[in-house]
Enzyme design. Structure first.
Site, PDB file in Angstrom:
ATOM      1  N   GLU A  91      35.804  26.930  44.649  1.00 10.38           N
ATOM      2  CA  GLU A  91      35.607  27.300  46.055  1.00 10.38           C
ATOM      3  C   GLU A  91      34.248  26.812  46.555  1.00 10.38           C
ATOM      4  OE1 GLU A  91      36.519  31.441  45.530  1.00 10.38           O
ATOM      5  OE2 GLU A  91      38.595  30.886  45.123  1.00 10.38           O
ATOM      6  N   LYS A 104      34.180  37.381  43.972  1.00  7.53           N
ATOM      7  CA  LYS A 104      34.072  36.514  45.161  1.00  7.53           C
ATOM      8  C   LYS A 104      33.406  37.322  46.292  1.00  7.53           C
ATOM      9  CE  LYS A 104      37.980  34.036  43.374  1.00  7.53           C
ATOM     10  NZ  LYS A 104      39.113  33.161  43.602  1.00  7.53           N
ATOM     11  N   SER A 154      44.977  33.154  38.339  1.00  8.74           N
ATOM     12  CA  SER A 154      46.086  34.128  38.368  1.00  8.74           C
ATOM     13  C   SER A 154      46.292  34.862  37.049  1.00  8.74           C
ATOM     14  CB  SER A 154      47.380  33.460  38.850  1.00  8.74           C
ATOM     15  OG  SER A 154      47.221  32.967  40.174  1.00  8.74           O
ATOM     16  N   GLY A 196      44.384  32.150  42.671  1.00  8.02           N
ATOM     17  CA  GLY A 196      44.784  32.983  43.807  1.00  8.02           C
ATOM     18  C   GLY A 196      46.196  32.716  44.305  1.00  8.02           C
ATOM     19  N   HIS A 254      32.131  26.895  40.764  1.00 12.48           N
ATOM     20  CA  HIS A 254      33.487  27.369  41.068  1.00 12.48           C
ATOM     21  C   HIS A 254      34.136  26.422  42.081  1.00 12.48           C
ATOM     22  CE1 HIS A 254      36.755  29.836  42.570  1.00 12.48           C
ATOM     23  NE2 HIS A 254      36.645  30.505  41.436  1.00 12.48           N
ATOM     24  N   ASN A 292      35.490  37.916  38.656  1.00 10.51           N
ATOM     25  CA  ASN A 292      34.791  37.194  39.721  1.00 10.51           C
ATOM     26  C   ASN A 292      35.236  37.833  41.027  1.00 10.51           C
ATOM     27  OD1 ASN A 292      33.728  35.422  41.567  1.00 10.51           O
ATOM     28  ND2 ASN A 292      35.167  33.760  41.122  1.00 10.51           N
TER      29      ASN A 292
HETATM   30  P1  PGA Z   1      42.347  34.461  40.612  1.00  5.61           P
HETATM   31  O1  PGA Z   1      40.917  33.736  40.745  1.00  5.61           O
HETATM   32  O2  PGA Z   1      42.306  35.259  39.324  1.00  5.61           O
HETATM   33  O3  PGA Z   1      42.448  35.350  41.836  1.00  5.61           O
HETATM   34  O4  PGA Z   1      43.379  33.390  40.566  1.00  5.61           O
HETATM   35  C1  PGA Z   1      40.288  33.180  39.617  1.00  5.61           C
HETATM   36  C2  PGA Z   1      38.965  32.576  40.002  1.00  5.61           C
HETATM   37  O5  PGA Z   1      38.856  32.012  41.104  1.00  5.61           O
HETATM   38  O6  PGA Z   1      37.989  32.658  39.229  1.00  5.61           O
END
Ligand code: PGA
Length: 242
Positions: free
Chosen positions: A98, A11, A204, A171, A96, A9
């Site tokens: 976010e 983003k 993560s 993240g 998601h 992803n």
């Molecule tokens: P990350 O994000 O691997 O940077 O923790 C995962 C996600 O938001 O899908």
């Protein structure tokens, strides 16, 4: 058979030029990855067309990060299913955290977007997950149950991927313990009528922990943000040791 799906992803990262350079570097690095693993890159809208062109004949699928529920209309800034389908998009991330946190996404809009994706033949990746506060208050299962059942009301469970993404692990470098992710994903599976839905873990995930995550019995893949942005790192995730 539950399919393994390793999805990046991106983003709001990568221009079109950067996206194309990424796949040029990635393709030779995934030659040894077992064929039964589905590899997906979920990119910004502006890079989807060039990515799909560059990936003609490759096993890598391309996903979007949002889809509107209406077929067309006065929805400034939105993208419809037919626009994505026309250029060859195969997956779309829906719900998601976010988008829920910053853009007003609700279980109801998530439900509508899932249906729109399925109607046009795109596989939605439904994201669910609890906050740190909810986890500390022992509300994880209740929150997940509510998100999954509301999102999946009248949704076909035969063209669907789910990602369990605890918000506190996204993240932050603070991965959910693999056995705990496995337990919650088992709970999600218990809520489904189709037990064969692929359920990913996200939050993560990186080359250093992917083997342990993928060794869990309920976990069918990973949805990866930060560690999907470099070709070497994405190739290492795709090539996790089973
Ligand atoms: P990350 O994000 O691997 O940077 O923790 C995962 C996600 O938001 O899908």
């Amino acid at each position: 058979m539950r399919k393994v799906v390793i999805a990046g992803n991106w983003k709001m990262h990568k221009t079109q030029a950067a996206a194309v350079e990424f796949v040029q570097q990635l393709i030779p690095q995934i030659e040894g990855v077992p064929d039964d693993r589905e590899l997906v890159l979920c990119a910004p809208f502006t890079s989807l067309g060039s990515l799909i062109d560059k990936l003609q004949g490759s096993r890598i699928r391309v996903g979007a990060q949002n889809i509107h529920w209406e077929k067309e209309g006065a929805y400034t800034g939105e993208i419809s299913g037919s626009m994505l389908k026309e250029i060859g998009v195969r997956y779309v991330v829906v719900g998601h955290s976010e988008r829920r946190q910053y853009f007003g996404e609700t279980d109801e809009t998530v439900n509508a977007r899932l249906k729109a994706a399925q109607l046009i033949g795109i596989t939605p990746i439904l994201c669910v997950g609890e906050t740190k506060q909810q986890r500390d208050a022992n509300e994880t299962e209740a929150v997940i149950t509510s998100q999954v059942t509301r999102a999946l009301a009248d949704v076909n469970q035969y063209n669907l991927v789910i990602a369990y993404e605890p918000i506190w692990a996204i993240g932050t470098g603070d991965t959910c313990a693999a056995d705990e992710a496995n337990r919650v994903i088992g709970h999600i599976r218990s809520l489904l009528s189709n037990k064969e839905v692929s359920i990913q873990y996200g939050g993560s995930v990186k080359p250093a922990n992917v083997d342990e995550i993928m060794s869990q019995s309920e976990i069918d893949g990973a949805l990866v943000g930060g560690a999907s942005l470099e070709p070497n790192s994405f190739a290492a995730l795709a090539g996790y040791k089973a």
